[in-house]
Design an enzyme around this catalytic site. Structure first.
Site, PDB file in Angstrom:
ATOM      1  N   ASN A 161       0.792  -1.236   0.000  1.00 29.34           N
ATOM      2  CA  ASN A 161       0.000   0.000   0.000  1.00 29.34           C
ATOM      3  C   ASN A 161       0.823   1.285   0.000  1.00 29.34           C
ATOM      4  O   ASN A 161       0.338   2.314  -0.449  1.00 29.34           O
ATOM      5  CB  ASN A 161      -1.039  -0.027   1.134  1.00 29.34           C
ATOM      6  CG  ASN A 161      -0.427  -0.076   2.501  1.00 29.34           C
ATOM      7  OD1 ASN A 161       0.706  -0.542   2.654  1.00 29.34           O
ATOM      8  ND2 ASN A 161      -1.139   0.389   3.488  1.00 29.34           N
ATOM      9  N   GLY A 237       2.937  -5.353   7.271  1.00 31.66           N
ATOM     10  CA  GLY A 237       1.933  -6.078   6.478  1.00 31.66           C
ATOM     11  C   GLY A 237       0.800  -6.533   7.362  1.00 31.66           C
ATOM     12  O   GLY A 237       0.461  -5.868   8.352  1.00 31.66           O
ATOM     13  N   SER A 238       0.235  -7.680   7.031  1.00 29.04           N
ATOM     14  CA  SER A 238      -0.978  -8.115   7.719  1.00 29.04           C
ATOM     15  C   SER A 238      -0.646  -8.792   9.057  1.00 29.04           C
ATOM     16  O   SER A 238       0.457  -9.313   9.258  1.00 29.04           O
ATOM     17  CB  SER A 238      -1.768  -9.062   6.823  1.00 29.04           C
ATOM     18  OG  SER A 238      -0.966 -10.164   6.486  1.00 29.04           O
ATOM     19  N   GLU A 257       4.932  -4.019  12.069  1.00 32.31           N
ATOM     20  CA  GLU A 257       4.035  -2.868  11.840  1.00 32.31           C
ATOM     21  C   GLU A 257       2.824  -3.428  11.113  1.00 32.31           C
ATOM     22  O   GLU A 257       2.910  -3.761   9.921  1.00 32.31           O
ATOM     23  CB  GLU A 257       4.724  -1.823  10.950  1.00 32.31           C
ATOM     24  CG  GLU A 257       5.868  -1.086  11.603  1.00 32.31           C
ATOM     25  CD  GLU A 257       5.405   0.072  12.489  1.00 32.31           C
ATOM     26  OE1 GLU A 257       4.179   0.240  12.668  1.00 32.31           O
ATOM     27  OE2 GLU A 257       6.271   0.783  13.004  1.00 32.31           O
ATOM     28  N   LEU A 258       1.685  -3.558  11.808  1.00 30.58           N
ATOM     29  CA  LEU A 258       0.567  -4.322  11.243  1.00 30.58           C
ATOM     30  C   LEU A 258      -0.684  -3.447  11.106  1.00 30.58           C
ATOM     31  O   LEU A 258      -0.588  -2.236  11.002  1.00 30.58           O
ATOM     32  CB  LEU A 258       0.339  -5.564  12.105  1.00 30.58           C
ATOM     33  CG  LEU A 258       1.636  -6.365  12.395  1.00 30.58           C
ATOM     34  CD1 LEU A 258       1.384  -7.487  13.376  1.00 30.58           C
ATOM     35  CD2 LEU A 258       2.259  -6.906  11.115  1.00 30.58           C
ATOM     36  N   CYS A 291      -3.056   1.707   6.557  1.00 32.79           N
ATOM     37  CA  CYS A 291      -3.268   1.014   7.835  1.00 32.79           C
ATOM     38  C   CYS A 291      -3.919   1.934   8.850  1.00 32.79           C
ATOM     39  O   CYS A 291      -4.429   1.463   9.858  1.00 32.79           O
ATOM     40  CB  CYS A 291      -1.939   0.486   8.351  1.00 32.79           C
ATOM     41  SG  CYS A 291      -0.628   1.655   8.141  1.00 32.79           S
ATOM     42  N   GLU A 385     -10.177  -5.034  10.204  1.00 33.86           N
ATOM     43  CA  GLU A 385      -9.637  -3.984   9.339  1.00 33.86           C
ATOM     44  C   GLU A 385     -10.290  -4.103   7.963  1.00 33.86           C
ATOM     45  O   GLU A 385     -10.138  -5.130   7.289  1.00 33.86           O
ATOM     46  CB  GLU A 385      -8.126  -4.176   9.230  1.00 33.86           C
ATOM     47  CG  GLU A 385      -7.453  -3.158   8.341  1.00 33.86           C
ATOM     48  CD  GLU A 385      -5.944  -3.367   8.257  1.00 33.86           C
ATOM     49  OE1 GLU A 385      -5.489  -4.521   8.108  1.00 33.86           O
ATOM     50  OE2 GLU A 385      -5.222  -2.363   8.320  1.00 33.86           O
TER      51      GLU A 385
HETATM   52  P1  NAP Z   1       0.648  -9.016   3.503  1.00 29.95           P
HETATM   53  O1  NAP Z   1      -0.181  -9.842   2.617  1.00 29.95           O
HETATM   54  O2  NAP Z   1       0.875  -9.465   4.900  1.00 29.95           O
HETATM   55  O3  NAP Z   1       2.035  -8.830   2.749  1.00 29.95           O
HETATM   56  C1  NAP Z   1       3.072  -8.048   3.270  1.00 29.95           C
HETATM   57  C2  NAP Z   1       4.404  -8.595   2.807  1.00 29.95           C
HETATM   58  O4  NAP Z   1       4.606  -9.864   3.412  1.00 29.95           O
HETATM   59  C3  NAP Z   1       4.481  -8.818   1.300  1.00 29.95           C
HETATM   60  O5  NAP Z   1       5.772  -8.515   0.859  1.00 29.95           O
HETATM   61  C4  NAP Z   1       4.205 -10.313   1.179  1.00 29.95           C
HETATM   62  O6  NAP Z   1       4.722 -10.873   0.011  1.00 29.95           O
HETATM   63  C5  NAP Z   1       4.944 -10.815   2.406  1.00 29.95           C
HETATM   64  N1  NAP Z   1       4.559 -12.136   2.873  1.00 29.95           N
HETATM   65  C6  NAP Z   1       3.364 -12.745   2.754  1.00 29.95           C
HETATM   66  N2  NAP Z   1       3.431 -13.995   3.292  1.00 29.95           N
HETATM   67  C7  NAP Z   1       4.698 -14.167   3.752  1.00 29.95           C
HETATM   68  C8  NAP Z   1       5.396 -15.233   4.388  1.00 29.95           C
HETATM   69  N3  NAP Z   1       4.807 -16.381   4.693  1.00 29.95           N
HETATM   70  N4  NAP Z   1       6.694 -15.053   4.700  1.00 29.95           N
HETATM   71  C9  NAP Z   1       7.320 -13.900   4.417  1.00 29.95           C
HETATM   72  N5  NAP Z   1       6.710 -12.857   3.794  1.00 29.95           N
HETATM   73  C10 NAP Z   1       5.409 -12.972   3.486  1.00 29.95           C
HETATM   74  O7  NAP Z   1       0.083  -7.519   3.611  1.00 29.95           O
HETATM   75  P2  NAP Z   1      -0.420  -6.566   2.421  1.00 29.95           P
HETATM   76  O8  NAP Z   1      -1.745  -7.030   1.972  1.00 29.95           O
HETATM   77  O9  NAP Z   1       0.667  -6.341   1.422  1.00 29.95           O
HETATM   78  O10 NAP Z   1      -0.557  -5.201   3.216  1.00 29.95           O
HETATM   79  C11 NAP Z   1      -1.696  -4.821   3.878  1.00 29.95           C
HETATM   80  C12 NAP Z   1      -1.535  -4.946   5.381  1.00 29.95           C
HETATM   81  O11 NAP Z   1      -0.395  -4.211   5.830  1.00 29.95           O
HETATM   82  C13 NAP Z   1      -2.702  -4.345   6.128  1.00 29.95           C
HETATM   83  O12 NAP Z   1      -3.062  -5.181   7.193  1.00 29.95           O
HETATM   84  C14 NAP Z   1      -2.144  -3.036   6.650  1.00 29.95           C
HETATM   85  O13 NAP Z   1      -2.789  -2.536   7.789  1.00 29.95           O
HETATM   86  C15 NAP Z   1      -0.732  -3.397   6.944  1.00 29.95           C
HETATM   87  N6  NAP Z   1       0.091  -2.203   6.990  1.00 29.95           N
HETATM   88  C16 NAP Z   1       0.612  -1.778   8.186  1.00 29.95           C
HETATM   89  C17 NAP Z   1       1.376  -0.627   8.252  1.00 29.95           C
HETATM   90  C18 NAP Z   1       1.997  -0.135   9.520  1.00 29.95           C
HETATM   91  O14 NAP Z   1       2.940   0.645   9.453  1.00 29.95           O
HETATM   92  N7  NAP Z   1       1.534  -0.550  10.692  1.00 29.95           N
HETATM   93  C19 NAP Z   1       1.596   0.100   7.099  1.00 29.95           C
HETATM   94  C20 NAP Z   1       1.040  -0.340   5.897  1.00 29.95           C
HETATM   95  C21 NAP Z   1       0.307  -1.504   5.854  1.00 29.95           C
HETATM   96  P3  NAP Z   1       3.783 -11.152  -1.294  1.00 29.95           P
HETATM   97  O15 NAP Z   1       3.315  -9.819  -1.724  1.00 29.95           O
HETATM   98  O16 NAP Z   1       4.719 -11.800  -2.245  1.00 29.95           O
HETATM   99  O17 NAP Z   1       2.675 -12.037  -0.816  1.00 29.95           O
END
Ligand code: NAP
Length: 482
Positions: A161, A237-238, A257-258, A291, A385
């Site tokens: 994002n 990420g998530s 950071e989730l 997020c 979320e």
């Molecule tokens: P995501 O699906 O968890 O992916 C985040 C990253 O993790 C991607 O690079 C993904 O790779 C990787 N990943 C997925 N499965 C993995 C595994 N088993 N091992 C290692 N890496 C893995 O999250 P998203 O959909 O991209 O982002 C949205 C989420 O991020 C939301 O929940 C949002 O709230 C959160 N977020 C938090 C913040 C903060 O600062 N707190 C900021 C922005 C976003 P692939 O893309 O290759 O699957």
């Protein structure tokens, strides 16, 4: 949307992986597609276990010849300057791969430059403390001080994002701290990260200090978890992926950071016009895929109708459309599956008694900004979320009730209150269980030097260069007998 393919396609932008200072192809490609029209916007090589191990080798080798702080700071300052110079290209890359409206993509590009500038400051002032040794009888006759040592190789895993600035929030402080990085950006949005890697190289970063891999998350992630030379995983990420990485790597530092289900309280004494316009902009920017996008608005009952009357017109006025258009406010969700998920959550909330005040339907392929009233506290839109263009509005009776409602989820990243009562603002700041509380500003606000991060399921760290550098260094005490 991304697709793994071995075929050669016509592409708009082709970027290679960066490993040990070399731009690398692997034979397989990942096509990066526009979330808006599914057109191919670029392609990147597909890495697996071998490339990941090579990247860790390169990072470890780089750290054997430490860069002095002044050299690291100069590179960081140069990257900031290059980002500012190339802001248009950078913003277009973000917009094309993430489907982020240009207005928001330009803000992200300029914020990333600021993240690098702040990291350069931290590199220049990285220092330890003097310990007052004669403050206890044991220390008399001794001098002691601490130095901050780089923690080691940092693996950075980033989400789709903010494909540039959230990469910047890992890569820039790591370099400031003296750590080499292996970066895995989201598969949907690898182009901004690889563009940033090009700028780092252009800025004079020596080989191995930044390595960038794209490919299957599990395969790359498994190597990063298993390889003992990786001392820290910095993950954004998530919730599910983040906490499971932490469980799987108990001997590493794993900073998370989730997500959030961002609440905001609007008291009856607040400036309702100001609150309505700030919240309308911040519930729907990037189609709610931040997020800290405003998701749950709690309004003190006497002001409820007046607030809703002021809130709906600016929401209805938001312009939907092509993210490449400079006047678009709201574009697509990252995937059709995510759009359909949000639509199903709206249907579920309606079935449980929620009323649609705005949106709730498609305009072409785009989900219109949606406002729900009377969403029950147990509905997904009230507790999970949403990560889409949706917010709820609900009346509350007392500040205690509002704080309990705001705290009533598993998340704790940022929250906000609009009020002119200092006492209420300070109570909210104390009692909201969140890493950040904004007063008379939308809780979507972030300046990049702020400490930023969550409590509860939302995470376990603070980013912002000064705070991330602390996480990426270890304190060593030196004791001298006088
Ligand atoms: P995501 O699906 O968890 O992916 C985040 C990253 O993790 C991607 O690079 C993904 O790779 C990787 N990943 C997925 N499965 C993995 C595994 N088993 N091992 C290692 N890496 C893995 O999250 P998203 O959909 O991209 O982002 C949205 C989420 O991020 C939301 O929940 C949002 O709230 C959160 N977020 C938090 C913040 C903060 O600062 N707190 C900021 C922005 C976003 P692939 O893309 O290759 O699957």
């Amino acid at each position: 949307m991304s697709h793994y393919t071995a075929s050669v396609a016509t592409t708009a932008a082709e970027r290679k992986l960066l490993i040990g200072g070399e731009w690398v192809e692997t034979g397989g490609w990942i096509e990066v597609r526009s979330p808006y029209d599914d057109g191919i916007v670029g392609r990147v090589p597909h890495a697996g276990r071998d490339e990941t191990r090579r990247a860790v080798d390169a990072a470890e080798a780089a750290m054997r010849e430490p860069l002095p702080a002044h050299g690291r700071a100069v590179v960081l300052d140069r990257v900031a300057a290059l980002l500012a110079q190339k802001e248009d290209e950078v913003a277009r890359t973000i917009s094309a791969e993430a489907g982020k409206p240009m207005k928001a993509a330009r803000v992200e590009a300029s914020r990333a430059a600021s993240t690098f500038t702040m990291a350069a400051v931290e590199a220049r002032k990285l220092a330890g403390d003097v310990v007052p040794m004669d403050a206890s009888p044991a220390g008399v006759g001794k001098l002691a001080f601490t130095v901050r040592r780089p923690i080691g190789v940092v693996a950075a895993i980033s989400p789709f994002n903010f494909p540039l600035n959230l990469v910047a929030h890992k890569v820039a402080p790591a370099l400031a701290a003296g750590c080499a990085v292996v970066l895995k950006p989201a598969s949907q949005t690898p182009l901004s990260a690889l563009l940033l890697a090009e700028l780092e190289t252009e800025a004079g970063l020596p080989p191995g200090w930044l390595n960038v891999l794209c490919g299957p998350a599990r395969e790359i992630g498994d190597v990063l978890v298993e390889d003992e030379r990786v001392r820290m995983i910095s993950f954004t990420g998530s919730v599910e992926v983040g906490w499971s990485l932490r469980e799987r790597a108990p001997r590493k530092k794993v900073t998370l950071e989730l997500g959030n289900a961002t609440p905001v309280i609007v008291a009856a004494d607040a400036d309702l016009d100001d609150a309505a316009s700030r919240l309308a902009a911040n519930a729907f920017s990037f189609a709610g895929q931040s997020c800290i996008s405003v998701q749950r608005i709690y309004v003190e009952r006497p002001a409820y109708d007046a607030f809703v009357d002021r809130f709906l017109p600016p929401v209805e006025a938001l312009k939907l459309g092509d993210p490449a258009d400079e006047d678009t406010d709201v574009g697509p969700l990252i995937s059709t599956a995510d759009r359909d998920r949000v639509i199903s959550w709206i249907a579920e909330a309606r079935a449980e008694g929620a009323e649609v005040l705005a949106g709730g339907t498609l305009e072409g392929e785009l989900l219109r900004p949606t406002v729900l009233a009377n969403a029950p506290p147990g509905a997904k839109v009230s507790r999970e979320e949403v990560f889409g263009p949706l917010c709820t509005v609900s009346p509350y009776e007392t500040l205690d009730d509002a704080i309990a409602l705001a705290n009533g989820t598993r998340f704790g990243l940022q929250a906000g209150i609009f009020t002119n009562d200092l006492h209420a603002a300070l109570r909210a700041a104390h009692e909201l269980e969140f890493g950040g509380v904004t007063v008379n500003e939308a809780p979507t606000f972030r300046a990049d030097q702020m400490p930023y991060g969550g409590m509860k399921d939302s995470g376990n760290t603070r980013e912002g260069p000064a705070y991330a550098v602390r996480e990426m260094t270890e304190e060593r005490v030196v004791v001298l007998q006088l």
